[in-house]
Write an enzyme that holds these catalytic residues in place. Structure first.
Site, short mmCIF file in Angstrom:
data_model
loop_
_atom_site.label_atom_id
_atom_site.label_comp_id
_atom_site.label_asym_id
_atom_site.label_seq_id
_atom_site.Cartn_x
_atom_site.Cartn_y
_atom_site.Cartn_z
N ASP A 143 31.59 43.93 48.27
CA ASP A 143 32.18 42.86 47.49
C ASP A 143 32.32 41.66 48.41
OD1 ASP A 143 35.08 42.60 45.24
OD2 ASP A 143 33.17 41.54 45.34
N ASP B 5 32.33 50.86 39.91
CA ASP B 5 33.06 51.25 41.12
C ASP B 5 34.53 51.39 40.73
OD1 ASP B 5 33.70 48.10 41.34
OD2 ASP B 5 35.15 49.30 42.49
#
Ligand SMILES: Cc1ccc(CCc2c3nc[nH]c3cc3c(=O)[nH]c(N)nc23)cc1
Length: 370
Positions: A91, A266
């Protein structure tokens, strides 16, 4: 040349396929275990691999604070550092700054913040985030830097964050450039406003990405409101590229999102809840702290090829969790990740054989009603 993404079958809006990367194939629908600080918490790389996970997540925010980007690169990058040789997606760090850091400021140029570890000052611009993800950590898939607004949001606030994210998408893409062995995903924002999500999607498509994430969800809106956004948001994104729903979710969230066209997920839940004694099963979640398991010699799930699921008694797990033993956290995390992989594998199989609608009904009847 973006990573090839081949859809092998579709059923309604649901899809199953393969995203091919130089470090390995990612079978979709895919669940990506979260490895925030260079580890999937309480699990070894071999245990994660044994669950069938094709890809794990790393976190730019945590890794830039400790061990630091330049040290990570000197150590050969995250794959070498942790011994995981399959794909890694990272991320961009902005989301974690807003939820974890000390004082933080979001400006056009960059996000500035103080470390939650030692108070040191840091800057995260779209350019710096790409440099950390792609060049220092060595992620196979990087995420653009974005701004995710809290829920609920007023439309003007949601519009401002969506437009900032769109400008940062362009800067992220420019900083990333063209790379043969790495990919970059854009992130759709717009909170719960259909018009904003459409504008966000159009701007991302104009820029062009290897994959497209749906951001701004799993921020407290709940299952129902999330599904209402997913009734339209995935279809605004290119059908021939992967769609990644960030931060989702419980098993039932994955099923309903796959039904609506999402490919990648996720979530920290399977490992975080596992460490606190919660195990997911086909019949819904249970907590091993409960006294009813004290002498239950049956395993969590004999059908799952994972020692924690099929070769460990609930009584033993109950004992370990009650005693706050490290092994209890490991075994329940291991089982939960294996269970999430079993759920995504079952969905891939059901879609491939055109029976996902029936499979989804059975799942709800067995898993959700209890
Ligand atoms: C290691 C790692 C941890 C967590 C994540 C996803 C974190 C996450 C969200 N989690 C719940 N909802 C979320 C929304 C967003 C979002 O809109 N943008 C970004 N960049 N991340 C999100 C990615 C990687």
């Amino acid at each position: 040349m973006p990573f090839p993404f081949t859809l092998t079958a579709t059923e309604g809006r649901a899809r199953t396929g393969v995203l091919t990367t130089p470090r390995g194939d990612i079978r979709t629908p895919a669940f990506m275990p979260v490895g925030t600080a260079a580890t999937v918490k309480a699990m070894s790389v071999d245990q994660v691999k044994a669950t069938g996970a094709d890809i794990i997540l790393g976190n730019t925010y945590h890794l830039m604070l400790r061990p630091g980007p330049e040290r990570m690169e000197r150590l050969g990058g995250l794959h070498a550092f942790m011994g995981w040789d399959k794909p890694i997606l990272t991320d961009s760090g902005g989301f974690q700054v807003m939820s974890l850091a000390g004082i933080s400021k979001v400006k056009e140029e960059a996000v500035t913040f103080s470390s939650h570890i030692d108070g040191s000052k840091h800057i995260l611009s779209p350019e710096r985030s790409i440099e950390i993800q792609a060049d220092r950590i060595g992620a196979d898939i990087s995420m653009q830097l974005d701004e995710c607004v809290a829920w609920p949001a007023e439309e003007p606030r949601a519009r401002a964050a969506m437009e900032l994210s769109a400008r940062w998408a362009a800067r992220s893409k420019a900083a990333f450039g063209t790379r043969e062995t790495q990919g970059l995903f854009g992130i759709q924002q717009g909170s719960t406003f259909e018009n904003l999500r459409r504008e966000s999607s159009e701007r991302l498509i104009d820029i062009g990405f290897d994959g497209y994430a749906i951001g701004g969800l799993a921020v407290g809106e709940g299952h129902q409101a999330m599904c209402e956004v997913l009734d339209y948001a995935p279809d605004m994104l290119p059908a021939d590229r992967p769609r990644y729903l960030m931060g989702v979710g419980k098993p039932v969230d994955l099923v309903e999102a796959v039904w609506r066209g999402v490919d990648m997920f996720d979530c920290v839940l399977p490992t975080r809840a596992g460490r606190h004694g919660q195990a997911w099963t086909w019949d819904g979640p249970i907590n091993l702290k409960n006294a009813r398991f004290a002498e239950d010699r049956t395993p969590l799930d004999p059908t799952i090829d994972c020692p924690a699921s099929s070769q460990t008694s609930k009584a033993y797990l109950h004992h370990l969790i009650r005693a706050d033993e490290i092994l209890g956290k490991t075994l329940l995390s291991w089982h939960n990740i294996a269970f999430y992989q079993a759920v995504t594998a079952a969905m891939r199989e059901a879609i491939a054989h055109g029976r996902f609608e029936a499979w989804r009904k059975d799942f709800h009847a067995r898993h959700v009603s209890n």
